[in-house]
Scaffold this active site. Structure first.
Site, PDB file in Angstrom:
ATOM      1  CE  LYS A   1      -9.176   2.016   3.356  1.00  0.00           C
ATOM      2  NZ  LYS A   1      -9.261   3.344   2.808  1.00  0.00           N
TER       3      LYS A   1
ATOM      4  CB  SER B   1      -8.564   5.130   7.247  1.00  0.00           C
ATOM      5  OG  SER B   1      -8.920   5.140   5.889  1.00  0.00           O
TER       6      SER B   1
ATOM      7  CG  ASP C   1     -11.960   3.710   5.802  1.00  0.00           C
ATOM      8  OD1 ASP C   1     -11.517   4.562   6.585  1.00  0.00           O
ATOM      9  OD2 ASP C   1     -11.634   3.654   4.613  1.00  0.00           O
TER      10      ASP C   1
ATOM     11  CG  HIS D   1      -1.741   1.275   1.291  1.00  0.00           C
ATOM     12  ND1 HIS D   1      -2.941   1.380   0.635  1.00  0.00           N
ATOM     13  CD2 HIS D   1      -1.524   2.479   1.872  1.00  0.00           C
ATOM     14  CE1 HIS D   1      -3.432   2.594   0.816  1.00  0.00           C
ATOM     15  NE2 HIS D   1      -2.590   3.283   1.570  1.00  0.00           N
TER      16      HIS D   1
ATOM     17  NE  ARG E   1     -10.074  10.656   8.681  1.00  0.00           N
ATOM     18  CZ  ARG E   1      -9.223   9.832   8.060  1.00  0.00           C
ATOM     19  NH1 ARG E   1      -9.640   8.661   7.619  1.00  0.00           N
ATOM     20  NH2 ARG E   1      -7.974  10.177   7.883  1.00  0.00           N
TER      21      ARG E   1
HETATM   22  N1  URA Z   1      -5.937   6.650   2.590  1.00  0.00           N
HETATM   23  C1  URA Z   1      -6.912   5.990   3.246  1.00  0.00           C
HETATM   24  O1  URA Z   1      -7.358   4.933   2.815  1.00  0.00           O
HETATM   25  N2  URA Z   1      -7.353   6.527   4.392  1.00  0.00           N
HETATM   26  C2  URA Z   1      -6.886   7.657   4.916  1.00  0.00           C
HETATM   27  O2  URA Z   1      -7.316   8.071   5.956  1.00  0.00           O
HETATM   28  C3  URA Z   1      -5.880   8.338   4.205  1.00  0.00           C
HETATM   29  C4  URA Z   1      -5.420   7.800   3.043  1.00  0.00           C
END
Ligand code: URA
Length: 430
Positions: free
Chosen positions: A192, A188, A166, A87, A173
């Site tokens: 995932k 967050s 999320d 990621h 947010r």
């Molecule tokens: N990427 C995400 O998936 N969540 C965040 O809070 C910031 C970047």
């Protein structure tokens, strides 16, 4: 205490006053928010209190677990290969997933890369791949599993069932100034990734003008928090902190970045893209139990290219098709002799976005051919009139705004100026 024994104001006030939230409070508030029983304005107050007062390690872990519990959990346990995922927190010209996923698959490690579309100045992996004629991002879980077994790599759209809390929270947010809270970013991203079920995870945490995190200390704190969350959840997790003051490689834009990725898979490509692809591949393979393989050889001898072709073909794409090119181009040239001292990643990202490579709203289309091609890097000696960048777009009225974005982001200093840059891989946490 039972789940329904709180009210939202009590939870908000606890965090506002600097207290830690209990497990039961966290479970309740995430569940009630996902169901619509905690109002948007209440969650926005709570996220602001979290931004201001923070959360400790146990609170962040529980918050993450509650977000995972809001949706489905996938499992790759039945696959015959170990899994590893990567990621990136997002940067300009960051096309690394494209060469990386097939490269890692060469060594018998499956790469389930669930990706998103771009919003703002950083591009989205799916937008890039969608510039390949026929390629499709949406796969069923069965198609994804079959491709992982047969090809070893899949890059596709994340299903809506993963961590739905999320998705709702991130949208909130985004419009309440609370994206930047490290506990919320870490939970967050990791909710995932943990829900997706990967066995190993390598995080590329970008630092610099073109990144989410401009500051090294905060990026390191984010990386540490995510590594702890992953490790505590049984996912073998490491993070690299990597430079994002300058764009990665020589292109920013969808088809432009696919072309550059294919060059890397053919054994060429810009040195920084190769360096980061190789560094991340080594980390993923080591985390998946294969530390001693010759990653570079697979780029040079065509094995990574073969895996790429199989991966694109499996999703309906034609790896031999001509990629789209923009209708119009314009050059940005050096105004004087000297040394290129600044090529600011954020400026280039905004320019590419304004040219049509990115979107301002979720539902906007992107232009496959739009973007910025880079001809000189910081430290290069340049002559007056020499092209530094080529701007690509289908809609030439966009050139002016793109040039405005670049005005202070491309600087030619006096001849002989020395430019020092930090290393691409700044640190490793894990
Ligand atoms: N990427 C995400 O998936 N969540 C965040 O809070 C910031 C970047």
């Amino acid at each position: 205490m039972s789940r329904d024994s709180f009210d939202a104001v009590e939870v908000i006030v606890a965090k506002r006053d600097g207290h830690r939230l209990s497990d039961a409070q966290i479970d309740w508030v995430i569940d009630a928010y996902t169901r619509g029983d905690v109002a948007e304005e209440q969650m926005s107050a709570l996220t602001m209190a979290i931004l201001l007062n923070g959360m400790d390690r146990a609170e962040i872990a529980r918050w993450t677990a509650a977000m995972i519990a809001s949706g489905e959990r996938m499992s790759f346990a039945h696959l015959s290969r170990p899994t590893a995922d990567k990621h990136s927190t997002g940067g300009v010209g960051d096309k690394i997933t494209l060469p990386l996923a097939p490269l890692v698959a060469v060594f018998g490690v499956a790469v389930p890369q669930l990706s998103g579309r771009g919003l703002g100045h950083t591009g989205g992996t799916l937008d890039k791949l969608e510039s390949i004629p026929g390629w499709r991002a949406a796969l069923t879980n069965d198609e994804m599993m079959r491709q992982l077994e047969d090809v070893g790599a899949v890059i596709c759209q994340a299903g809506s069932g993963l961590a739905p809390a999320d998705r709702k929270l991130y949208a909130l947010r985004d419009v309440t100034g609370t994206v930047e809270a490290i506990p919320l970013i870490a939970s967050s991203i990791m909710s995932k990734k943990i829900a997706e079920g990967t066995g190993a995870l390598v995080l590329d945490v970008k630092v610099g003008s073109g990144a989410f995190m401009k500051d090294l200390d905060r990026a390191a704190e984010l990386a540490r928090t995510m590594v702890e969350l992953g490790t505590d959840a049984g996912v073998s997790t490491v993070a690299l902190l990597t430079d994002m003051d300058v764009p990665l490689g020589l292109t920013a834009g969808n088809a432009l970045e696919v072309r550059e990725s294919v060059e890397v898979l053919a054994g060429g490509g810009p040195a920084d893209v190769v360096e980061l692809t190789v560094a991340l591949a080594r980390e993923m393979l080591a985390a998946a139990g294969k530390p001693d393989v010759d990653v570079e050889a697979a780029l040079q001898d065509g094995r990574a290219m073969d895996a790429w072709r199989a991966m694109i073909t499996a999703q309906g794409g034609d790896p031999d098709a001509e990629l789209p090119v923009a209708n119009e181009t314009e050059q940005v040239v050096a105004e004087s002799d000297g040394v290129l001292t600044t090529l600011d990643a954020y400026a280039v990202g905004i320019a590419a976005w304004r040219l049509g490579a990115g979107r301002a709203r979720k539902e906007d289309p992107v232009q496959a051919g739009a973007g910025v091609e880079i001809h000189a890097r910081p430290g290069d000696t340049v002559r007056a009139g020499q092209p530094l960048l080529t701007l690509h777009t289908d809609t030439p009225e966009r050139f002016g705004r793109a040039r405005e974005a670049l005005a202070s982001g491309v600087v030619v200093g006096a001849p002989g100026t020395t430019v020092t840059r930090r290393p691409l891989v700044i640190d490793r946490i894990g």
